[in-house]
Write an enzyme that holds these catalytic residues in place. Structure first.
Site, PDB file in Angstrom:
ATOM      1  N   SER A  38       1.009  -8.562   2.685  1.00  0.00           N
ATOM      2  CA  SER A  38       0.372  -9.276   1.588  1.00  0.00           C
ATOM      3  C   SER A  38      -1.153  -9.239   1.658  1.00  0.00           C
ATOM      4  O   SER A  38      -1.728  -8.157   1.579  1.00  0.00           O
ATOM      5  CB  SER A  38       0.922 -10.702   1.597  1.00  0.00           C
ATOM      6  OG  SER A  38       0.537 -11.373   0.459  1.00  0.00           O
ATOM      7  N   ASP A  50      -8.951   2.700   1.383  1.00  0.00           N
ATOM      8  CA  ASP A  50      -9.335   3.405   0.156  1.00  0.00           C
ATOM      9  C   ASP A  50     -10.847   3.658   0.093  1.00  0.00           C
ATOM     10  O   ASP A  50     -11.287   4.698  -0.373  1.00  0.00           O
ATOM     11  CB  ASP A  50      -8.907   2.595  -1.081  1.00  0.00           C
ATOM     12  CG  ASP A  50      -7.452   2.849  -1.452  1.00  0.00           C
ATOM     13  OD1 ASP A  50      -6.756   3.496  -0.642  1.00  0.00           O
ATOM     14  OD2 ASP A  50      -7.018   2.401  -2.529  1.00  0.00           O
ATOM     15  N   LYS A  72       4.219  -5.487   1.067  1.00  0.00           N
ATOM     16  CA  LYS A  72       4.438  -6.526   0.065  1.00  0.00           C
ATOM     17  C   LYS A  72       3.305  -6.461  -0.953  1.00  0.00           C
ATOM     18  O   LYS A  72       2.200  -6.894  -0.698  1.00  0.00           O
ATOM     19  CB  LYS A  72       4.473  -7.902   0.719  1.00  0.00           C
ATOM     20  CG  LYS A  72       4.818  -8.976  -0.279  1.00  0.00           C
ATOM     21  CD  LYS A  72       4.469 -10.364   0.186  1.00  0.00           C
ATOM     22  CE  LYS A  72       4.515 -11.290  -1.010  1.00  0.00           C
ATOM     23  NZ  LYS A  72       3.502 -12.313  -0.967  1.00  0.00           N
TER      24      LYS A  72
END
Lengths: 472, 457
Positions: free
Chosen positions: B326, B337, B351
């Protein structure tokens, strides 16, 4: 938050609907014994004319559920479909009934409901065995004992674990051919462990053991992983039921729980379809003793029994043997009617219901000539339900003597409530005691003469009917 | 609360949370009701009249939820016969659990008033108590593992290794540690008296302590490598205190002139979305930390908060594992990224859904999955997780309390050292999986044979 105000208003309006609905159903039930809950759409107009007394009605749970549903409809990441809504209703009712932790109170999906209706006609599907979920209370662990001593907490419910037990094996069924026996416990099906209602029971139990608590970490992880895998790969009792009752014609591999010192046994059983004859084997034994086997108490049992009794009464017999071994069935009414040959107009049983209500169940007037000669009933550990009540009541009235083994001990009364879409719920609604007031529920009915083999049971029955002490 | 107590407790208890919390984060809480849905094969239990009439014609119409519930409840209330009495609230809670469970999303779940209260406490990052970590010793006695700094326990003179024998004069012998914690907790400003047995002291010691609001310690920090000056910060959960504590920990490390940083998100189950954005902003310079996608598909990027840029940038390694979930994945996804750090460890939990908590009137609440989140590059990691840049499985004997056994931490130190130019790049070759190189080699071999050129990277 703003949306919540909206929900709040919605709830109050909604509540009036629901309360009106609930009351209507109640009235229906008072008028009819048949309890069909229909899911008729709610009419908005009838609300205004129905004046409801809200005092004393706890509306909070209903409100809570309503709010959850509205929130889901409005906010859930995916738009809810009609299928989702249907699943949610099933999910809610299943879980709500499961909350009672009572194997006899449960939700039945439409396909299972059909099988249930067929079962009343004596038509069975699957391996041909009748199963029961038995709850066995686990002894509290040492840790729990300490806890309850040192805390003023209310005592917790005893932890029980469910086991899938074979009650009866239908004669000539694939289960019988494979050697499945009453009393066997099914531990696994097709290699999958049958899980109790709370599959994590084992884990929480393990964690309370000092030997486990003191385990090295990697070892512990490994053990818990294994346990997790066992649960993930396991099969719930619902699915176990479906498999055992399936018509797939596929063989099912059943692992039975070990009965120490013996090793666990694995049987492969074909599934199929079979029809049970409620009354069979009508004949004369030992020259002048009648013999009737009642294998099943269902829809046409009474009719067939009446024909058999007619045949028996046409002969000069000195006694009658009614074979109830392995017999069961839902139809208590059939048992009431069948008793009319032996004890007309007497009290067959008392149904004990919630809130102290009791129903006297009276045997109808004799259907022609009553049977006056001595009666012996053959029973065993899989004689259950209507068959058992039949045997117990007539035994208590001194009308019949029981030979064989103590009966199963299921005197529960359950009510089937059909829902509008073909599903249903089954609910525990009471229990039967005999007219004499004896409660054999979960205890079983003791026999007059114990005998375990077929040969000795027949011998004892004939002895009773031939001896002088067996006057009716 | 559970998680917070647990980390200060015995490893065994932590493992319970591990199994329940990690392998199936919510399956247990919801699963219970479903697993209870057993039905017996026992098929014929009703009295004749109750099924008189024809079998109803099964229509394709779905049953309306609230109406059906209400009707069944009325029947149960009037006619159910069993050992349990009908507790309408309990049945409703289970009905709600069943409703939510049937959606097949483990994160859409019901919290009864007690668990909702615990969750709020967790999110706020506070509890009211005395501020001491408790543990169980070999004799199954509860003792003070450590009084937390600047707490009522510390000020009252409670010391590490004091064994608690009674709370408010009541013996706690044989009691579970979680129940002892419950006794010690209470309203702010109220008093609790502990009876302590101190090693070496002849008489039992009594301490009367006023309960105060104490912060959960969300952050652990230390130097991971004194010589190389690599700092280490571990975040246990994302709650309202996490960012503040992270800021403080990093400032403290900066005083020691750190040159590189390791941020440990292993075992971090997540927490508040807003806090994930706060923490993410501490590593990301610009652009979105995460993209929220609600029903209907509209994408709402949440951009970095520039007021969190009060620290220098350090060569960064982020430790992750299969229980980093999460909010942990929002931060590690953004780090990966944006290439501002190297993920070390194993693939994360996966998740990628956001829940909204809707409190209900009676103190209970439901968590409803209301959105997906995507990493800054627009990737949905749900049920996939995030692959680390440097994959290192935890060693069999890894003990989270002992850095010496922590092979993943060792790898992260090497990664940062390479970034600092203290180790050659080849130092990380040992973490490249042999199968991966073999696979990578194969297509180029093939290409050679077929004469197809692979573009150079």
């Amino acid at each position: 938050m703003r949306s919540f105000h909206k929900i709040g208003i919605g709830v109050l309006i909604g509540l009036v609907f629901f309360l009106g609905y609930g009351l209507r159903i109640n009235c229906d039930n008072r008028q009819r014994s048949s309890a069909v809950i229909s899911g008729a759409p709610l009419g908005g107009t009838q609300v205004a004319s129905n004046r409801l007394d809200l005092a004393g009605v706890d509306i909070r749970p209903l409100k809570t559920l309503y709010n959850v549903l509205s929130s889901l409809r409005e906010h859930y990441v995916d738009q809810l479909t009609i299928e989702d809504e249907g699943k949610m209703t099933y999910g809610a009712i299943k879980a709500m009934l499961a909350s009672l932790n009572d194997p006899e109170t449960r939700f039945i999906e439409p396909d299972q409901r059909k099988l249930l209706a067929e079962a009343r006609e004596g038509k069975f599907h699957g391996i041909g065995a009748i199963m029961s979920i038995k709850q066995i209370v686990r002894p509290p662990s040492e840790k729990d004992k300490n806890k309850s001593q040192s805390q003023e907490d209310k005592p917790k419910d005893p932890v029980s674990e469910e086991h899938l037990i074979v009650v009866s094996v239908l004669p000539g069924s694939p289960a019988a051919k494979a050697g499945l026996k009453p009393g066997d416990e099914i531990a696994a099906i097709n290699g999958k462990d049958v899980l109790p209602f709370d599959p994590y029971l084992n884990v929480s139990d393990l964690m309370k053991q000092d030997s486990v608590r003191n385990m090295e970490r990697p070892q512990l992880i490994k053990m818990l992983d294994t346990e997790q895998k066992r649960i993930e790969d396991g099969i719930t009792m619902v699915d176990a039921e479906k498999l055992l009752m399936s018509d797939s014609k596929k063989p099912i591999e059943i692992k039975l729980a070990a009965k120490p010192p013996a090793q666990p046994v694995t049987l492969t059983i074909q599934t199929g379809e079979m029809t049970l004859d409620p009354v069979s084997d009508v004949r004369v034994i030992d020259g002048n003793i009648g013999f009737v086997r009642v294998g099943f108490f269902g829809a046409d049992t009474f009719e067939k029994f009446a024909a058999a009794m007619k045949e028996m009464q046409s002969k000069r017999l000195k006694g009658l043997v009614i074979d109830l071994r392995g017999s069961m069935g839902p139809d208590v009414l059939a048992a009431d009617n069948m008793a009319s040959w032996f004890a007309p107009r007497k009290v067959m049983s008392i149904r004990i219901r919630s809130r102290g209500r009791k129903d006297l169940i009276r045997i109808p007037s004799a259907n022609g000539m009553p049977w006056t000669k001595p009666v012996v009933m053959l029973v065993d550990g899989s004689t259950a339900k209507a068959a058992e009540l039949f045997a117990a009541s007539l035994k208590d009235m001194n009308v019949a003597k029981l030979v064989g083994e103590k009966t199963f001990g299921d005197f529960s009364d359950t009510t089937l409530i059909d829902l509008a879409d073909g599903s249903a719920i089954i609910m525990s609604s009471g229990k039967y005691v005999t007219g004499a007031g004896n409660d054999y529920h979960r205890k079983g009915v003791p026999v007059n003469v114990e005998a375990s083999s077929d040969e000795s049971q027949m011998k004892e029955a004939i002895k009773l009917l031939s001896g002088s002490e067996a006057k009716g | 609360m559970k998680r917070f107590v647990i980390y200060s407790l015995i490893a065994v208890l932590a493992m319970v949370a591990f199994v329940a919390g990690f392998v199936a984060p919510d399956v247990r809480a919801n699963g219970l009701s479903l697993e209870k849905l057993a039905a017996s094969v026992e098929m014929m239990p009703q009295r004749l009249e109750s099924i008189s009439g024809e079998t109803p014609d099964p229509s394709s119409r779905t049953l309306p939820l609230v109406e059906t519930y209400s009707a069944v409840m009325e029947r149960l209330k009037s006619d159910y016969y069993g050992t349990k009495t009908i507790n309408e609230q309990e049945l409703t809670y289970d009905a709600i659990r069943g409703t939510l469970h049937s959606l097949g999303d483990p994160y859409t779940r019901f919290m009864d008033p007690e668990s909702y209260k615990k969750m709020r406490e967790e999110n706020e990052g506070n509890f009211t108590g005395i501020g001491a970590q408790l543990d169980t010793n070999k004799n199954d006695e509860v003792y003070i593992k450590e009084p937390l700094p600047d707490t009522p326990a510390m000020r009252a003179g409670v010391k590490a290794n004091d064994v608690i024998t009674a709370v408010d004069g009541k013996s706690i012998k044989g009691m579970d540690i979680l129940d002892v914690v419950k006794l010690i907790r209470g309203k702010e400003g109220s008093r609790v008296t502990l009876t302590l047995r101190r090693p070496g002291a002849a008489k039992p010691i009594e301490k009367s302590i006023v309960r105060k609001t104490v912060q959960f310690q969300m952050v652990d920090s230390r130097m991971a490598d004194e010589q190389a000056k690599i700092g280490y910060v571990r975040l246990r959960q994302f709650n309202e205190k996490s960012d503040e504590q992270f800021d403080a920990a990093l400032s403290a490390l900066e005083k020691k002139q750190i040159k590189g940083l390791i941020f440990d998100l292993r075992g971090n189950p997540g927490g508040l979305l807003s806090v994930a954005v706060d923490i993410g902003s501490r590593f990301i310079d610009s652009g979105p930390v995460v993209i929220i996608q609600e029903r209907g598909g509209q994408k709402n990027p949440i951009y970095v908060e520039e007021d969190k840029h009060n620290h220098k940038r350090y060569p960064l390694a982020v430790l992750v594992d299969k229980s980093s979930a999460s909010a942990s994945e929002i931060v590690s996804g953004a780090v990966k990224d944006d290439e501002v750090g190297t993920l070390v460890g194993t693939t994360t939990f996966g998740k990628g859904r956001v829940q909204t908590i809707l409190p209900l009137q009676d103190g209970s609440a439901v968590a409803i999955t209301t959105a997906k989140y995507l990493t800054p590059k627009g990737v949905d990691i749900h049920k996939k997780g995030i692959e680390p840049n440097v994959e290192v499985e935890a060693a069999e004997d890894l003990d989270p309390t002992d850095p010496k056994t922590d092979n993943q931490l060792a790898a992260a130190i090497e990664v940062v050292k390479v970034k600092l130019g203290m180790l050659p790049k080849t130092a990380l070759d040992k973490y490249v999986k042999p199968t991966q190189t073999a696979e990578a080699a194969k297509p180029s071999d093939k290409n050679k044979k077929t004469g197809v050129k692979t573009p150079e990277k």
